[in-house]
Design a protein around this motif. Structure first.
Motif, PDB file in Angstrom:
ATOM      1  N   SER A  43      24.943  40.001  25.595  1.00 41.34           N
ATOM      2  CA  SER A  43      23.967  40.804  26.325  1.00 41.34           C
ATOM      3  C   SER A  43      24.633  41.663  27.386  1.00 41.34           C
ATOM      4  CB  SER A  43      22.917  39.891  26.970  1.00 41.34           C
ATOM      5  OG  SER A  43      22.167  39.218  25.982  1.00 41.34           O
ATOM      6  N   THR A  44      25.646  41.128  28.038  1.00 42.06           N
ATOM      7  CA  THR A  44      26.350  41.910  29.060  1.00 42.06           C
ATOM      8  C   THR A  44      27.044  43.107  28.434  1.00 42.06           C
ATOM      9  OG1 THR A  44      26.690  39.905  30.374  1.00 42.06           O
ATOM     10  CG2 THR A  44      28.071  41.811  30.892  1.00 42.06           C
ATOM     11  N   LEU A  45      27.718  42.888  27.320  1.00 41.35           N
ATOM     12  CA  LEU A  45      28.393  43.990  26.631  1.00 41.35           C
ATOM     13  C   LEU A  45      27.381  45.062  26.227  1.00 41.35           C
ATOM     14  CD1 LEU A  45      31.175  43.749  23.973  1.00 41.35           C
ATOM     15  CD2 LEU A  45      29.176  45.150  23.522  1.00 41.35           C
ATOM     16  N   VAL A  46      26.276  44.631  25.634  1.00 36.30           N
ATOM     17  CA  VAL A  46      25.271  45.575  25.165  1.00 36.30           C
ATOM     18  C   VAL A  46      24.659  46.333  26.336  1.00 36.30           C
ATOM     19  CG1 VAL A  46      22.960  45.706  24.165  1.00 36.30           C
ATOM     20  CG2 VAL A  46      24.758  44.413  23.004  1.00 36.30           C
ATOM     21  N   ASN A  47      24.378  45.640  27.425  1.00 36.32           N
ATOM     22  CA  ASN A  47      23.769  46.296  28.583  1.00 36.32           C
ATOM     23  C   ASN A  47      24.704  47.328  29.210  1.00 36.32           C
ATOM     24  OD1 ASN A  47      21.212  45.111  28.601  1.00 36.32           O
ATOM     25  ND2 ASN A  47      21.964  43.289  29.657  1.00 36.32           N
ATOM     26  N   ILE A  48      26.000  47.080  29.157  1.00 36.34           N
ATOM     27  CA  ILE A  48      26.957  48.065  29.675  1.00 36.34           C
ATOM     28  C   ILE A  48      26.983  49.291  28.765  1.00 36.34           C
ATOM     29  CG2 ILE A  48      29.426  48.497  30.028  1.00 36.34           C
ATOM     30  CD1 ILE A  48      29.618  45.638  31.124  1.00 36.34           C
ATOM     31  N   VAL A  49      27.027  49.073  27.453  1.00 38.30           N
ATOM     32  CA  VAL A  49      27.018  50.197  26.519  1.00 38.30           C
ATOM     33  C   VAL A  49      25.715  50.986  26.635  1.00 38.30           C
ATOM     34  CG1 VAL A  49      27.083  50.852  24.077  1.00 38.30           C
ATOM     35  CG2 VAL A  49      28.609  49.055  24.920  1.00 38.30           C
ATOM     36  N   ALA A  50      24.602  50.263  26.861  1.00 38.95           N
ATOM     37  CA  ALA A  50      23.285  50.908  26.912  1.00 38.95           C
ATOM     38  C   ALA A  50      22.975  51.534  28.261  1.00 38.95           C
ATOM     39  CB  ALA A  50      22.210  49.883  26.576  1.00 38.95           C
ATOM     40  N   ALA A  54      26.628  48.421  34.993  1.00 37.11           N
ATOM     41  CA  ALA A  54      27.922  49.091  35.171  1.00 37.11           C
ATOM     42  C   ALA A  54      29.020  48.045  35.063  1.00 37.11           C
ATOM     43  CB  ALA A  54      27.989  49.776  36.533  1.00 37.11           C
ATOM     44  N   SER A  55      30.112  48.391  34.412  1.00 35.08           N
ATOM     45  CA  SER A  55      31.237  47.455  34.296  1.00 35.08           C
ATOM     46  C   SER A  55      31.998  47.396  35.612  1.00 35.08           C
ATOM     47  CB  SER A  55      32.166  47.888  33.165  1.00 35.08           C
ATOM     48  OG  SER A  55      32.788  49.123  33.486  1.00 35.08           O
ATOM     49  N   ASP A  56      32.780  46.323  35.762  1.00 35.20           N
ATOM     50  CA  ASP A  56      33.654  46.185  36.940  1.00 35.20           C
ATOM     51  C   ASP A  56      35.031  46.786  36.697  1.00 35.20           C
ATOM     52  OD1 ASP A  56      31.622  44.806  38.201  1.00 35.20           O
ATOM     53  OD2 ASP A  56      32.370  42.840  37.583  1.00 35.20           O
ATOM     54  N   GLY A  57      35.350  46.994  35.440  1.00 38.64           N
ATOM     55  CA  GLY A  57      36.660  47.548  35.116  1.00 38.64           C
ATOM     56  C   GLY A  57      36.762  47.839  33.645  1.00 38.64           C
ATOM     57  N   GLY A  58      37.803  48.534  33.251  1.00 39.96           N
ATOM     58  CA  GLY A  58      37.985  48.922  31.862  1.00 39.96           C
ATOM     59  C   GLY A  58      37.504  50.342  31.617  1.00 39.96           C
ATOM     60  N   ARG A  59      37.465  50.725  30.344  1.00 41.18           N
ATOM     61  CA  ARG A  59      37.172  52.109  29.989  1.00 41.18           C
ATOM     62  C   ARG A  59      36.379  52.146  28.694  1.00 41.18           C
ATOM     63  NH1 ARG A  59      40.241  55.969  26.897  1.00 41.18           N
ATOM     64  NH2 ARG A  59      39.822  58.130  27.555  1.00 41.18           N
ATOM     65  N   MET A  60      35.435  53.089  28.600  1.00 48.11           N
ATOM     66  CA  MET A  60      34.697  53.332  27.368  1.00 48.11           C
ATOM     67  C   MET A  60      34.794  54.798  26.992  1.00 48.11           C
ATOM     68  SD  MET A  60      31.171  51.082  27.558  1.00 48.11           S
ATOM     69  CE  MET A  60      30.487  51.941  28.963  1.00 48.11           C
ATOM     70  N   THR A  61      34.823  55.051  25.688  1.00 47.45           N
ATOM     71  CA  THR A  61      34.742  56.419  25.187  1.00 47.45           C
ATOM     72  C   THR A  61      33.670  56.490  24.108  1.00 47.45           C
ATOM     73  OG1 THR A  61      36.395  56.139  23.425  1.00 47.45           O
ATOM     74  CG2 THR A  61      37.198  56.801  25.618  1.00 47.45           C
ATOM     75  N   LEU A  62      33.037  57.652  23.980  1.00 45.25           N
ATOM     76  CA  LEU A  62      32.036  57.898  22.957  1.00 45.25           C
ATOM     77  C   LEU A  62      32.358  59.238  22.318  1.00 45.25           C
ATOM     78  CD1 LEU A  62      29.324  56.762  21.768  1.00 45.25           C
ATOM     79  CD2 LEU A  62      28.168  58.364  23.305  1.00 45.25           C
ATOM     80  N   ASP A  63      32.636  59.197  21.028  1.00 43.33           N
ATOM     81  CA  ASP A  63      33.003  60.402  20.284  1.00 43.33           C
ATOM     82  C   ASP A  63      34.187  61.113  20.937  1.00 43.33           C
ATOM     83  OD1 ASP A  63      32.761  62.062  18.113  1.00 43.33           O
ATOM     84  OD2 ASP A  63      31.200  63.318  18.999  1.00 43.33           O
ATOM     85  N   GLY A  64      35.134  60.324  21.445  1.00 39.96           N
ATOM     86  CA  GLY A  64      36.366  60.853  22.012  1.00 39.96           C
ATOM     87  C   GLY A  64      36.302  61.258  23.462  1.00 39.96           C
ATOM     88  N   ALA A  66      35.030  60.422  27.617  1.00 37.91           N
ATOM     89  CA  ALA A  66      34.757  59.319  28.536  1.00 37.91           C
ATOM     90  C   ALA A  66      33.260  59.031  28.565  1.00 37.91           C
ATOM     91  CB  ALA A  66      35.263  59.654  29.930  1.00 37.91           C
ATOM     92  N   TYR A  67      32.928  57.747  28.640  1.00 35.17           N
ATOM     93  CA  TYR A  67      31.530  57.334  28.551  1.00 35.17           C
ATOM     94  C   TYR A  67      31.280  56.237  29.580  1.00 35.17           C
ATOM     95  CZ  TYR A  67      27.286  55.277  26.493  1.00 35.17           C
ATOM     96  OH  TYR A  67      26.022  54.775  26.280  1.00 35.17           O
ATOM     97  N   ALA A  68      30.416  56.509  30.562  1.00 37.21           N
ATOM     98  CA  ALA A  68      30.072  55.518  31.589  1.00 37.21           C
ATOM     99  C   ALA A  68      28.641  55.775  32.044  1.00 37.21           C
ATOM    100  CB  ALA A  68      31.036  55.594  32.769  1.00 37.21           C
ATOM    101  N   PRO A  69      27.644  55.492  31.187  1.00 36.33           N
ATOM    102  CA  PRO A  69      26.257  55.817  31.530  1.00 36.33           C
ATOM    103  C   PRO A  69      25.767  55.006  32.724  1.00 36.33           C
ATOM    104  CG  PRO A  69      26.317  54.397  29.621  1.00 36.33           C
ATOM    105  CD  PRO A  69      27.737  54.769  29.901  1.00 36.33           C
ATOM    106  N   ARG A  70      24.996  55.658  33.575  1.00 37.30           N
ATOM    107  CA  ARG A  70      24.469  54.974  34.754  1.00 37.30           C
ATOM    108  C   ARG A  70      23.035  54.501  34.559  1.00 37.30           C
ATOM    109  NH1 ARG A  70      26.124  59.825  38.650  1.00 37.30           N
ATOM    110  NH2 ARG A  70      25.432  60.874  36.734  1.00 37.30           N
ATOM    111  N   SER A  71      22.448  54.778  33.415  1.00 34.81           N
ATOM    112  CA  SER A  71      21.078  54.342  33.129  1.00 34.81           C
ATOM    113  C   SER A  71      20.860  54.436  31.623  1.00 34.81           C
ATOM    114  CB  SER A  71      20.065  55.226  33.845  1.00 34.81           C
ATOM    115  OG  SER A  71      20.087  56.535  33.294  1.00 34.81           O
ATOM    116  N   PRO A  72      19.858  53.706  31.087  1.00 37.07           N
ATOM    117  CA  PRO A  72      19.526  53.858  29.667  1.00 37.07           C
ATOM    118  C   PRO A  72      19.150  55.287  29.305  1.00 37.07           C
ATOM    119  CG  PRO A  72      18.566  51.847  30.525  1.00 37.07           C
ATOM    120  CD  PRO A  72      19.129  52.580  31.702  1.00 37.07           C
TER     121      PRO A  72
END
Length: 490
Positions: A43-50, A54-64, A66-72
């Motif tokens: 659930s934590t992983l999904v909620n961060i992606v969705a 917000a994560s405490d660290g690390g990095r996400m990318t979407l379609d190449g 940077a991806y860090a959504p602040r809300s659904p």
């Protein structure tokens, strides 16, 4: 490059480390099933992606990028949409299917409010065609079955150009036929290039859908497999031990059977089912969605008749015509959906802990409707102490409790009177890991009754049962029986 990537993502809640440097990738045109026990970090992983956390660290990318959504809403603007498990959250009762399909457009201003009824229906029909299925446009959302609510939410996601669809246990409340309809829709979306992250550990879902299985435990990904998938290994990775191991205190199994099924058929043409359950024994019915687990429990509780066969309770013929006769015989049942089957609406008489526990026992506890002696409050306070229910008193409203504490109250209801056979349908659904341990302990500590549990979760079955019987949904017969000696590896 993968469509979605997570690189060493971390998240903590106080001293609890929910994600411990998790890395993950998902391709377009791929269905990945994410498995894990309660508390594993799914659930934590999904909620961060969705975008809900917000994560405490690390990095996400979407379609190449940077991806860090602040809300659904921000995630949805990038094409990431989540369909939640609870079908009540997927739409608005009182509005038609067509209105619900256009809700997102009304909210963001892309659809004008001043539309004719015909224009609303035409736009909604176009959305359904894009998603690849049909729904009754004029029906009230409140009247839709769970499967059609799921499909409505998927159609809205497709209309928002969702390139990544996250589905959280979507088959939890669906019948076998409804689940197969959902599988067909998801398979079509996969062929059209959508990426799908599917949270489930139901074997029927995995077998039908998964291109890849990813297993989480302790905030980390501990196992991955692609087709052909070894599901025994995936389950062992999920529970962290051999599937022939079990946790929990030994139950005191003794004497002749409390309850027996002899040559029982749930539907005409099915092969027969035979089963004996002794006093103090916990038997789990496992199997894929639609295997007949819930149907069998409902028949034992008098909700519908068997096609054929004999039931015995304490060696005597038992064939209840309704749940009241079952209860009077000492056969109690906690159904799968506690909100619809066991809880009174908020504010109604009986919506407190005491009212919930006392509801099926009112005639016995308060003859002639004389509510004297506060038996319900006494039993409620006893259940609070015995089961570790987090509440100040039996007068607390059920709506103030977490899902796990609500489930403890339901268990307390059926422990308030002598019980010969306790039927529990998916008793750990919506229950956190701490409450689940308390419930397992309570189930296994009662040596005066027999207990029959229906569960689609292999971890739950191995955690609570003396025996596990896997039902085959085609024949409704035991496909595999696992004895306690086998579970323990003795």
């Amino acid at each position: 490059m993968a469509y979605l990537t997570l690189e060493t993502v971390e998240k903590s809640f106080g001293a609890t480390r929910a994600l411990d440097g998790t890395s993950f990738a998902l391709e377009r045109g791929e269905i990945v099933c994410l498995m894990g026990a309660n508390g594993a970090g799914k659930s934590t992983l999904v909620n961060i992606v969705a975008g809900a956390l917000a994560s405490d660290g690390g990095r996400m990318t979407l379609d190449g990028a940077a991806y860090a959504p602040r809300s659904p809403a921000e995630a949805a603007a990038r094409g990431v949409v989540t369909v939640h498990q609870s079908t009540d959250r997927l739409g608005t009762p009182g509005l038609s299917v067509a209105d619900n399909l256009l809700l997102d457009g009304f909210a963001d201003g892309t659809v004008p409010f001043l539309l004719s009824r015909g224009s609303v229906r035409a736009r909604a029909a176009l959305m359904l065609r894009r998603a690849g299925f049909e729904l009754p446009l004029d029906r009230d959302f409140a009247d839709l079955p769970p499967a059609e609510r799921q499909l409505l939410a998927i159609a809205r996601a497709v209309a928002r150009d969702a390139s990544l669809l996250i589905l959280d246990e979507p088959t939890a409340s669906l019948s076998r036929r409804e689940a197969e309809r959902l599988y067909a829709v998801l398979g079509d979306l996969r062929r059209r290039g959508h990426a799908i992250l599917y949270i489930s550990h139901r074997l029927g879902d995995l077998e039908a859908l998964a291109d890849r299985v990813v297993v989480m435990r302790g905030g980390r990904i501990v196992h991955e497999a692609v087709r052909p998938i070894d599901f025994d290994k995936a389950i062992e990775a999920m529970i962290g031990r051999s599937i022939h191991a079990v946790r929990g205190a030994d139950s005191a199994v003794s004497g002749p059977p409390v309850f027996s099924l002899q040559d029982v058929r749930l539907r005409s043409g099915a092969l027969p089912l035979d089963l004996d359950i002794a006093r103090g024994e916990v038997v789990a019915l496992s199997g894929v969605l639609g295997a007949g687990k819930s149907r069998l429990l409902s028949a034992i509780f008098g909700l519908h008749p068997l096609a054929s066969g004999t039931m015995l309770l304490d060696g005597k013929p038992y064939r209840p015509r309704n749940p009241r006769q079952a209860i009077d015989s000492g056969v109690f049942m906690a159904a799968e959906d506690r909100h619809r089957s066991s809880l009174m609406p908020t504010g109604w008489p009986g919506s407190t802990i005491a009212g919930t526990i006392g509801l099926p026992h009112l005639a016995r506890w308060f003859p002639a409707f004389l509510t004297v002696g506060a038996r319900d409050l006494t039993e409620a306070d006893s259940a609070i102490r015995r089961l570790g229910i987090k509440a100040g008193s039996g007068r607390a409203g059920m709506e103030t409790l977490s899902g796990g504490n609500q489930q403890k109250v339901i268990l307390g209801r059926w422990e308030a009177e002598p019980c010969r056979l306790l039927l529990l349908d998916e008793p750990f659904q919506g229950v956190d890991v701490g409450a689940r341990a308390d419930i397992i302990r309570a189930i296994r500590s009662n040596s005066r009754r027999a207990t029959l549990i229906a569960t689609s979760d292999p971890e739950e079955a191995h955690a609570v049962a003396d025996r596990i019987i896997e039902l085959d949904h085609y024949t409704l017969r035991p496909k595999q029986a696992v004895e306690r000696s086998d579970i323990q590896g003795a």
